[in-house]
Design a protein around this motif. Structure first.
Motif: not given
Length: 573
Positions: A59-66, A72-77
């Motif tokens: 999840i943390l990697v995904l947040k940083e990558m996005l 445009p949809d950062l809240s998906v993480a």
């Protein structure tokens, strides 16, 4: 995004694209090691059921990558981490097209009628009538419980939550569990704020053709290869939010005890409207990252098709696989859905054959099949502009050239059909349109001077002449649409008069009922048919059909006798 990736890739050196992907993956595959402790602490803070479902998700990697890619949809993480709601509002702002499908029930409505609904569903959950199907459905339910996706309950909790019935659908001898969240009215308490669009069966060949054309425009080989990637039990890789667990309970028929059992569902149900939105948000997110890496990718829920030039095939395949592994998304790595990059792609029961992608080849059988399907599509659209184009395909099917090679005219016709199907308006039945207009056209041609004239009259439903036109047609103009040995151009002029009338009076005729009279039976027939073998006449006929499409009116072409106009006006008065 897809169009950008399609047109960007051919402009760049394949080696540069491969290096860019490698650099991206190198950066992000080293980041998990740096975040290991934080990621472990984050997962350990989750409830056991969500920790099991999200095992492996970084999840943390995904947040940083996005964030770095400015998705445009950062809240998906955060929603992946916390689980998705089953009731309330579901959408994907900035990712899916705007839409509004309001809920018809409130959460309070669900709670007030919960006990009655639950009793009815528990009592109605019976055998399917097939012992084999019942046994398979029950076995799959137990397997889900073993994986932590479900948990058996001794009884239905009395907390105002709802129970949904699980039933089986048999697909090609496989049993698929479906959770009926419509019957339990859970789906009625969801407001959808975005349209759940996917890249359907028609989109895939369209993107393939667009990619090939982009390559050809750069004088590059248009041969393509591809591979499908299928997320494994995609809905089960995502969790229900803790606040909505009361809405995620199942009634399942147990064939061993011949009784209905209740289960708590922790993973997203296959049958809930909000689950579809949640999965599409995640799928579009993965597709978006791929497109940023010049991976031409289509997305149909949990099925992805990745297209590549042969030079980048290994890079494309490794990039997609590594991305899924990096972010913790499980996909089919063995079996029929895990084939390597190649000329044949199987997805959604459809096989996309790229083997002849650069050769412009179409067999007689395939042409006939395609003609039938295009004919069906044309029947759902307004107007007749595609008729002559489909007729061109029919000629290829009846008299295929050597090696089944498509002629240039057939290629142009297919490209025009593709454009027409995507841009034509749907068939319209407008209850507010009652006005009728009558158009009378005529033309003349003098063989000696090779010149002529055209004219037309527009009359409304009250028999009042609203407008008219008339003009001479010069010898040079007539010659422009006459073949070298052609002696007469009356057919072209009669049809041209109709085309001029539609262009002149288009604003008046739009969305109206229109009846057109002309005194040439041959032209009437060709306009109705939408096709003419004469190249110049065909151009006029096709433009009449296109103008009809643009104005979206339903016209009727009737042969006009010499005194029709006079008799008609006298009758109306």
């Amino acid at each position: 995004m897809v169009v950008d990736a399609i047109h960007s890739s051919p402009t760049r050196d394949p080696a540069a694209i491969a290096r860019n992907r490698a650099s991206f993956l190198k950066k992000w595959t080293t980041r998990p090691a740096q975040l290991t402790k934080d990621e472990e602490e984050l997962h350990s803070s989750l409830p056991k059921h969500r920790r099991l479902i999200l095992r492996g998700k970084r999840i943390l990697v995904l947040k940083e990558m996005l964030a770095e890619l400015q998705y445009p949809d950062l809240s998906v993480a955060d929603d992946i981490l916390n689980g998705f709601d089953l009731v309330g509002t579901a959408g994907a702002e900035g990712v899916l097209p705007a839409d509004f499908q309001p809920a018809t029930l409130t959460v309070q409505d669900l709670e007030e009628q919960a006990n009655k609904s639950n009793k009815a569903i528990m009592n109605s959950c019976k055998s399917s009538g097939s012992p084999l199907v019942d046994a398979e459905l029950w076995q799959k339910t137990l397997e889900e419980e073993d994986k932590g996706w479900l948990q058996s309950l001794e009884r239905v909790p009395l907390d105002g939550g709802r129970v949904s019935r699980r039933f089986a659908v048999v697909q090609s001898e496989k049993v698929r569990p479906i959770d009926n969240y419509s019957e339990s009215q859970i789906n009625s308490a969801v407001t959808i704020t975005n349209k759940c669009t996917v890249d359907g069966v028609d989109t895939k060949p369209a993107k393939t053709c667009e990619f090939m054309k982009a390559l050809r425009s750069r004088s590059k080989c248009s041969t393509l290869v591809g591979r499908s990637f299928d997320l494994k039990s995609a809905y089960r890789q995502l969790a229900v939010s803790d606040s909505d667990l009361k809405w995620a309970r199942l009634a399942v028929y147990c064939p061993e005890e011949k009784a209905t059992k209740c289960f708590q569902q922790y993973s997203l149900p296959f049958g809930a409207k909000s689950s579809v939105v949640a999965l599409l948000r995640c799928a579009r997110m993965l597709q978006w990252i791929c497109l940023k890496l010049d991976l031409v990718t289509s997305c149909y829920f949990d099925d992805f098709i990745c297209l590549s030039t042969p030079a980048l095939s290994r890079s494309s395949e490794l990039t997609f696989e590594t991305l899924l592994d990096l972010l913790g998304w499980k996909f089919d790595e063995t079996g029929e859905k895990s084939s390597a990059m190649g000329a044949s792609i199987s997805a959604l029961g459809v096989i996309v054959d790229l083997e002849k992608s650069s050769e412009g080849v179409l067999t007689s059988h395939s042409a006939a099949s395609l003609k039938g399907r295009l004919g069906f599509a044309e029947g759902q659209l307004f107007g007749r502009a595609t008729r002559r184009l489909i007729n061109e395909l029919g000629q290829h099917a009846l008299r295929p050239p050597k090696n089944n090679k498509l002629s240039e005219s057939t290629k142009r016709a297919l490209e025009m059909v593709a454009d027409q199907v995507l841009t034509s308006a749907p068939r319209i039945a407008d209850s507010d349109t009652g006005e009728v207009y009558y158009i009378f056209t005529d033309a003349s041609f003098e063989s000696e001077t090779k010149s002529g004239g055209i004219g037309g009259v527009l009359i409304n439903g009250n028999a009042t002449v609203e407008q008219w036109f008339g003009d001479l047609v010069t010898k040079d103009f007539c010659k422009s649409f006459m073949a070298e040995e052609q002696k007469q151009a009356i057919g072209e002029l009669e049809s041209f008069a109709v085309l001029v009338a539609l262009h002149l009076w288009g604003k008046i005729l739009a969305r109206k009922h229109v009846v057109i009279f002309l005194d040439n039976e041959g032209c009437r027939y060709l306009i109705l048919k939408g096709y003419a073998s004469n190249k110049n006449l065909q151009s006029i006929v096709h433009n009449i059909a296109k103008q009809e499409d643009f104005l979206t009116f339903a016209d009727h072409l009737i042969r006009q006798a010499t005194d029709t106009l006079k008799n008609w006006v006298q009758w109306r008065w």
